[in-house]
Design a protein around this motif. Sequence first.
Motif, PDB file in Angstrom:
ATOM      1  N   UNK A 156       0.845  -1.192   0.000  1.00  0.00           N
ATOM      2  CA  UNK A 156       0.000   0.000   0.000  1.00  0.00           C
ATOM      3  C   UNK A 156       0.882   1.244   0.000  1.00  0.00           C
ATOM      4  N   UNK A 157       0.276   2.398   0.206  1.00  0.00           N
ATOM      5  CA  UNK A 157       1.036   3.646   0.172  1.00  0.00           C
ATOM      6  C   UNK A 157       2.092   3.700   1.266  1.00  0.00           C
ATOM      7  N   UNK A 158       1.843   3.034   2.394  1.00  0.00           N
ATOM      8  CA  UNK A 158       2.835   3.019   3.469  1.00  0.00           C
ATOM      9  C   UNK A 158       4.076   2.235   3.054  1.00  0.00           C
ATOM     10  N   UNK A 159       3.877   1.140   2.316  1.00  0.00           N
ATOM     11  CA  UNK A 159       5.016   0.361   1.833  1.00  0.00           C
ATOM     12  C   UNK A 159       5.842   1.171   0.836  1.00  0.00           C
ATOM     13  N   UNK A 160       5.180   1.960   0.008  1.00  0.00           N
ATOM     14  CA  UNK A 160       5.888   2.820  -0.938  1.00  0.00           C
ATOM     15  C   UNK A 160       6.681   3.881  -0.193  1.00  0.00           C
ATOM     16  N   UNK A 161       6.085   4.447   0.850  1.00  0.00           N
ATOM     17  CA  UNK A 161       6.777   5.453   1.661  1.00  0.00           C
ATOM     18  C   UNK A 161       8.008   4.870   2.344  1.00  0.00           C
ATOM     19  N   UNK A 162       7.885   3.631   2.862  1.00  0.00           N
ATOM     20  CA  UNK A 162       9.040   2.981   3.495  1.00  0.00           C
ATOM     21  C   UNK A 162      10.151   2.730   2.485  1.00  0.00           C
ATOM     22  N   UNK A 163       9.767   2.416   1.256  1.00  0.00           N
ATOM     23  CA  UNK A 163      10.760   2.223   0.204  1.00  0.00           C
ATOM     24  C   UNK A 163      11.586   3.495   0.033  1.00  0.00           C
ATOM     25  N   UNK A 164      10.916   4.642   0.041  1.00  0.00           N
ATOM     26  CA  UNK A 164      11.620   5.911  -0.136  1.00  0.00           C
ATOM     27  C   UNK A 164      12.453   6.326   1.062  1.00  0.00           C
ATOM     28  N   UNK A 165      12.083   5.865   2.246  1.00  0.00           N
ATOM     29  CA  UNK A 165      12.778   6.322   3.451  1.00  0.00           C
ATOM     30  C   UNK A 165      14.088   5.591   3.691  1.00  0.00           C
ATOM     31  N   UNK A 166      14.263   4.428   3.108  1.00  0.00           N
ATOM     32  CA  UNK A 166      15.473   3.645   3.356  1.00  0.00           C
ATOM     33  C   UNK A 166      16.188   3.216   2.087  1.00  0.00           C
ATOM     34  N   UNK A 167      15.744   3.697   0.950  1.00  0.00           N
ATOM     35  CA  UNK A 167      16.292   3.202  -0.306  1.00  0.00           C
ATOM     36  C   UNK A 167      17.375   4.079  -0.897  1.00  0.00           C
ATOM     37  N   UNK A 168      17.964   3.565  -1.971  1.00  0.00           N
ATOM     38  CA  UNK A 168      18.949   4.310  -2.737  1.00  0.00           C
ATOM     39  C   UNK A 168      18.474   4.389  -4.190  1.00  0.00           C
ATOM     40  N   UNK A 169      18.979   5.371  -4.898  1.00  0.00           N
ATOM     41  CA  UNK A 169      18.650   5.553  -6.309  1.00  0.00           C
ATOM     42  C   UNK A 169      19.945   5.507  -7.105  1.00  0.00           C
ATOM     43  N   UNK A 170      19.991   4.582  -8.052  1.00  0.00           N
ATOM     44  CA  UNK A 170      21.165   4.452  -8.908  1.00  0.00           C
ATOM     45  C   UNK A 170      20.752   4.764 -10.331  1.00  0.00           C
TER      46      UNK A 170
END
Length: 347
Positions: A156-170
């Motif tokens: 859900x939207x919370x899972x997407x938000x968690x992705x952004x809070x701990x992820x990296x962009x290459x």
Amino acid sequence: STPEYMGTELHMSVSVRVRLCTRPRFRLQWRPPRCRLSTTSDLGEPAAVTPYGRRRDHSVLGYSKDGTWRGVVVDNSKTTLDSKARFGLSDPLAGLLGRAFTSALMLNAFQKGESRVRVNGHNEHGDVQAVVAEANALGETRGFVVVRDGAQGSVDSHAISRFGSQGILRVSTLLYAHAKEVFSTIQLQASAEGIGSRDLQHYMEQSEQAPAVANLTTDVSTMFSGGYMLQPLAGAPATALSRMKDRLQHLPSLTAYVSQGGTPLDILKELIPDLVLDQVKRTPIDLFCRCSLDSFLVTLQKLGAEEIRDMQRQGHNKLSCQYCNKQYTLEQEHFDQVLQRLDLGST
């Protein structure tokens, strides 16, 4: 004149998909019903507003008259919705993939010459583990998302938000003229969208050393996915970027423009009022994958003869492209072909 197409997917009202893979020197005399197609040289005002649901994905790139600004506007709505259906994605996952598509398309638009840009968001800690999108100079784009086993139905939207809070962009950029791929990596900026406008702006500032203002908008409920990026060029005042950001605060949202029939060119003219119209570059966007059975067979050779024979004995003859979800079936002759190549290579 008759338009020219390359690698184009056309969706007809009778739900028949026709792919025309032609080289630019070929000219096509046929057009499907109820489709409005334009060439890259069609830069004038449309005679009438084309209904949003029937407009083809495309981007427009242009410059201000004084040469101090360049901007790109992307509409990749159909590409995102097609991917949503093709992979069976939920709205939050389709939105994340749509923003990755937009990012790759806009970054590629600012490259010179033939190029390919791949955007790879990665987070191994949450339910959403990766989102990958790539685009080339022809407007061909493809991508996918990776979700933890058993978690796709609960994203859900919370899972997407968690992705952004701990992820990296290459981001990787391949300029074909130089045959060298360049990689840059940044930390995602804890955006609720997973990959959002701030992430793209942060990438431009940190990796490209070329500050820009960006907007990524994906609203699957209204069937819109797209965005824009504006960049001050040499000769722009030091305050140009901050003044542009202030100005953008008073403009309508992208979804508002689109809901009123606005096109990417209409939006770019609002963003850059002194846009040079006769220098605008319009590029059609297509969901297009160059996978093939032959390419899979070449990849299988890397597994070795023993692994290939194990696959054959166990009946593992189904292959699926991660980028487009196209399914391939290996027949006996395909196994024989791979094994023969391996035998020849060992002698």
